[in-house]
Scaffold this motif. Structure first.
Motif, mmCIF file in Angstrom:
data_model
loop_
_atom_site.group_PDB
_atom_site.id
_atom_site.type_symbol
_atom_site.label_atom_id
_atom_site.label_comp_id
_atom_site.label_asym_id
_atom_site.label_seq_id
_atom_site.Cartn_x
_atom_site.Cartn_y
_atom_site.Cartn_z
ATOM 1 N N THR B 175 0.931 -1.649 -10.856
ATOM 2 C CA THR B 175 0.644 -2.766 -9.962
ATOM 3 C C THR B 175 1.304 -2.532 -8.616
ATOM 4 O OG1 THR B 175 0.709 -4.176 -11.895
ATOM 5 C CG2 THR B 175 0.733 -5.267 -9.758
ATOM 6 N N ASN B 176 2.564 -2.181 -8.636
ATOM 7 C CA ASN B 176 3.213 -1.849 -7.363
ATOM 8 C C ASN B 176 4.186 -0.701 -7.538
ATOM 9 O OD1 ASN B 176 5.387 -3.546 -8.496
ATOM 10 N ND2 ASN B 176 4.165 -5.232 -7.691
ATOM 11 N N VAL B 177 4.310 0.051 -6.458
ATOM 12 C CA VAL B 177 5.211 1.198 -6.422
ATOM 13 C C VAL B 177 6.166 0.995 -5.256
ATOM 14 C CG1 VAL B 177 5.367 3.658 -5.969
ATOM 15 C CG2 VAL B 177 3.604 2.805 -7.484
ATOM 16 N N VAL B 197 -4.195 10.505 -4.297
ATOM 17 C CA VAL B 197 -4.725 9.253 -4.849
ATOM 18 C C VAL B 197 -3.653 8.166 -4.882
ATOM 19 C CG1 VAL B 197 -6.445 10.461 -6.235
ATOM 20 C CG2 VAL B 197 -4.228 9.915 -7.256
ATOM 21 N N VAL B 198 -2.438 8.538 -4.498
ATOM 22 C CA VAL B 198 -1.338 7.577 -4.570
ATOM 23 C C VAL B 198 -1.302 6.765 -3.276
ATOM 24 C CG1 VAL B 198 1.129 7.272 -4.985
ATOM 25 C CG2 VAL B 198 -0.067 9.210 -5.988
ATOM 26 N N LYS B 199 -2.122 5.774 -3.231
ATOM 27 C CA LYS B 199 -2.114 4.886 -2.078
ATOM 28 C C LYS B 199 -2.620 3.526 -2.523
ATOM 29 C CE LYS B 199 -6.463 6.726 -0.395
ATOM 30 N NZ LYS B 199 -7.100 7.462 0.681
ATOM 31 N N PRO B 200 -2.248 2.497 -1.769
ATOM 32 C CA PRO B 200 -2.650 1.151 -2.169
ATOM 33 C C PRO B 200 -4.110 0.909 -1.834
ATOM 34 C CG PRO B 200 -1.445 1.075 -0.102
ATOM 35 C CD PRO B 200 -1.440 2.507 -0.535
ATOM 36 N N VAL B 208 -4.655 4.733 -6.719
ATOM 37 C CA VAL B 208 -4.154 4.360 -8.048
ATOM 38 C C VAL B 208 -2.967 3.408 -7.989
ATOM 39 C CG1 VAL B 208 -4.972 6.501 -9.063
ATOM 40 C CG2 VAL B 208 -2.626 6.379 -8.215
ATOM 41 N N VAL B 209 -2.762 2.755 -6.857
ATOM 42 C CA VAL B 209 -1.671 1.802 -6.732
ATOM 43 C C VAL B 209 -2.233 0.521 -6.145
ATOM 44 C CG1 VAL B 209 0.537 1.347 -5.613
ATOM 45 C CG2 VAL B 209 0.017 3.649 -6.358
ATOM 46 N N SER B 210 -1.813 -0.605 -6.678
ATOM 47 C CA SER B 210 -2.286 -1.857 -6.104
ATOM 48 C C SER B 210 -1.482 -2.214 -4.850
ATOM 49 C CB SER B 210 -2.176 -2.983 -7.135
ATOM 50 O OG SER B 210 -3.049 -2.745 -8.203
#
Lengths: 389, 342
Positions: B175-177, B197-200, B208-210
């Motif tokens: 959900t959040n990083v 792909v690691v971006k909101p 892959v991040v909300s």
């Protein structure tokens, strides 16, 4: 109560409803651990529904609102086992229908209500619904039924319908407003059910990836602990030669995980051994030696079925250092090694040829004199007993 | 609903089991101090997951140490001397010492350049992430320093890895990083951190991040080498694309309560980070504004600037001009002692 406050209360109620529904659900619905570990590779949809029913994951049958019933009806009819692809298609179809229907229902309620506050309440819900439910647009292949991030709330005075009525404006008590709120709760229940079913249907995918990850970790353990132990500089060399990566995306990014290598390069690799020269006037012809592999290669045998390391074998060009009489201290030759701890080889020191055998760690080497002496003593003892001496 | 899992990922250095206890207590304490009446009790809602990838670096150091000892013993026993072998053993001695470069800087070198190790670390972390994701409910990651790079690389690999042409479904994404002291831009080299792909994102197809939070202290030298959020970086555009789902939190220069401004706990104590973190994991109404103000005030009283000002004020108060008399000197001593010791 103005519209802003009303919307805020509605948000509180929605969140409370979610929490209440979630917290009253059976433990089997909330504790996913057992479900995850015991999930079958493919499970009939009807089984999923039956499990949920048996565990009361969405309340008793009489509690089911029309929306929930519709979902159950759509999903329960088919009792045959489906392939993952068919399951996915089925869920996509159901979700598409249900989301579309829920959206229309919400819009309808918003327009038909007589009281402005009720209309506003439904409009606020519709807005939340559109945020909650992911859109399937363009090339997106993902339907994702997300829950709103309102579950921080736990209004302490929730007392069922009476509470709902408190949240309504005085003009609309016990009529359309409270009905609207109650129906909102039902919609959220249906939503939750859909989310749960979606997650359950996706479990096999997660299990597959989890199992693969566990196996990869074991492979790396094999690489570091069963294959030839590499020194820092060697790891660096092998990193360059054997870990290039083979799969890239359109942005040039490596994708996925790198596989364990199928060979190791040895470079200036020191190891210990016992070296043998036939010598006179020496209490033992075996002496400790240091071997330095200038370059070698070790092939790793990964089992095709288990994907674990069965063994390894390699060879290297080596230099040996040892302190022998009548020989140069330095020699060169070949080392053959097998399964990390066992190696043998042959080296030439000026005119003499020596062989070596690696028998493991420094304790073996430091104890070898003592062991030889003990063995010789034991030999003498046997000879005495047998009267051979 | 299952508890919200919060995965804690450490940075460089030595970490034993239960390394995160202090961090867990800090987050829980901050949440409890500022939560609103509508927010659930922390332990009822959240559960921490501690990861420790440092153990893999320690295994290698231990292995080299043992190999080194064996080699030295054999050299001694055999009466052998060799300058080349001396160099090898000397290098190993340095790599396995307890000095800072061996316990901290080496972690970064090992992760960045020894791909076998970085793959092992990512695989381990991937397993922990999937196990956290499998429960019904949101899950979050709070990563610090080297952990930001490890987290980024792992998430990218995890959600792009194919098994029989199928990737891990993005339903299981975090959900959040939270990236504290984000060094991914300089340490991660397999993947461009802006193009991974690691971006909101709103749409899981795109990322892959909300929600993605990036926190940096202006006096922290490590993330400053190549700041994740900078005018040259694409992260600045994420705000336009996804609004509040990307937040860059630049701590004020005055937010200094200890020398180690890079520390994990130092970041978590900052009111800006505390507020944003609790809102992100707790929800829009998780914080009581009045309690938050008290928290901010208490924090400001502990900053170095505040402490300096306090000392200065006290000095002016107890100073009686030049203590040219012995009586004045003794009085000053007494006042000062009372203030310091109480």
């Amino acid at each position: 109560m103005n519209n802003g406050d009303y919307a805020k209360y509605l948000a509180y109620v929605l969140a409370t409803a979610i929490l209440l529904i979630a917290n009253t659900a059976n433990a089997a619905c909330t504790n996913k651990e057992d479900t995850f570990d015991n999930a079958r590779e493919s499970e009939p949809v009807s089984d999923i529904i039956s499990t949920f029913t048996a565990n009361g994951c969405y309340g008793e049958d009489q509690d089911n609102n029309p929306h929930t019933k519709k979902i159950l009806e759509l999903l329960s009819y088919d009792k045959s086992e489906k392939t993952p692809e068919e399951l996915e298609a089925l869920f996509l179809a159901v979700e598409s229908d249900i989301q579309s229907e829920l959206r229309k229902y919400t819009q309808g309620k918003s327009t038909e209500s007589k009281f402005q506050e009720t209309k506003d309440a439904w409009a606020a819900y519709e807005k939340a619904f559109n945020t909650i439910a992911i859109r399937k647009s363009g090339e997106s292949q993902y339907w994702l039924v997300q829950q709103p991030n309102l579950s921080a709330f736990a209004y302490p005075k929730f007392e069922g319908r009476a509470f709902l009525e408190q949240m309504c404006p005085t003009l609309d008590i016990s009529s359309n407003c409270s009905n609207a709120i109650a129906e909102t709760v039902q919609l959220i229940r249906a939503f939750n059910l859909l989310a749960t079913i979606t997650e359950t249907s996706l479990l096999p995918n997660a299990i597959t990836h989890l199992n693969d990850t566990k196996l990869r970790l074991q492979q790396w353990d094999d690489y570091f602990n069963k294959a030839e132990p590499l020194w820092f500089t060697e790891l660096g060399l092998n990193s360059i030669l054997e870990m290039k990566g083979t799969r890239f995306d359109d942005n040039g990014n490596l994708i996925g995980f790198r596989d364990v290598p199928d060979k190791q390069h040895l470079f200036l690799h020191p190891t210990t051994a016992l070296q043998y020269f036939e010598e006179e006037d020496s209490d033992s012809n075996f002496k400790p030696a240091i071997l330095l592999d200038l370059y070698g290669i070790n092939f790793l045998d990964w089992n095709k079925t288990t994907r674990r390391l069965d063994g390894s074998m390699g060879a290297s060009l080596t230099i040996s250092y040892s302190n022998h009489e009548d020989s140069d201290d330095y020699g060169w030759g070949i080392r053959i090694f097998n399964n990390k701890n066992w190696s043998f080889g042959i080296t030439k020191h000026s005119e003499r040829v020596g062989i070596f055998l690696s028998i493991g760690v420094v304790e073996q080497i430091s104890d070898w004199k003592k062991k030889v002496s003990e063995w010789e003593t034991e030999q003498e003892s046997w000879k005495e007993e047998l009267g051979i001496k | 609903m299952s508890k919200h899992r919060i995965v804690l990922v450490h940075g460089m250095g030595s970490f034993d089991k239960d390394w995160s206890k202090e961090i867990q207590e800090l987050i829980k304490s901050n949440y409890t101090k500022v939560k609103s009446e509508y927010a659930t009790e922390f332990d009822k809602r959240f559960k921490f997951v501690e990861v420790n990838y440092n153990s893999f670096f320690e295994e290698r150091r231990e292995q080299w140490k043992n190999q080194n000892e064996e080699l030295k013993a054999a050299l001694t026993l055999g009466g052998i001397s060799s300058s080349l072998l001396d160099k090898i053993t000397s290098l190993s001695d340095k790599l396995t010492s307890d000095k800072f470069y061996a316990t901290h800087a080496l972690d970064v070198v090992l992760y960045r350049y020894i791909k076998q190790l970085s793959e092992q670390v990512r695989t381990y972390l991937a397993e922990e992430f999937i196990k956290a994701a499998k429960f019904r409910g949101p899950w979050s990651i709070i990563a610090h320093s080297l952990g930001t790079s490890v987290t980024h690389d792992t998430l990218h690999a995890l959600f792009t890895h194919q098994i029989k042409h199928k990737t891990l479904d993005r339903h299981f994404r975090p959900t959040n990083v939270w990236m504290l002291a984000n060094v991914s831009r300089v340490v991660s080299d397999d993947v461009d951190v802006y193009k991974s792909v690691v971006k909101p994102t709103f749409d899981p197809s795109n990322g892959v991040v909300s929600e993605y939070f990036n926190a940096q202290h202006p006096f922290d030298p490590f993330p400053n080498v190549k700041a994740f959020h900078s005018n040259n970086g694409e992260a600045t555009h994420w705000r336009n694309q996804v609004g509040n789902r990307y937040q860059h939190i630049l701590l004020p220069k005055s937010d200094v309560t200890e020398l180690n401004v890079h520390g994990f706990s130092h970041y978590l104590k900052s009111p800006l980070v505390t507020r944003a973190l609790i809102l992100s994991i707790g929800g829009a109404a998780a914080i009581d504004d009045e309690k938050m103000k008290i928290y901010e005030k208490n924090y400001q009283n502990k900053t170095v600037t505040a402490t300096t000002n306090k000392v200065k004020e006290k000095f002016e108060e107890i100073s009686l001009g030049s203590p040219s008399t012995i009586e004045a000197f003794i009085s000053t001593t007494s006042e000062f002692r009372k203030w310091i010791i109480g």
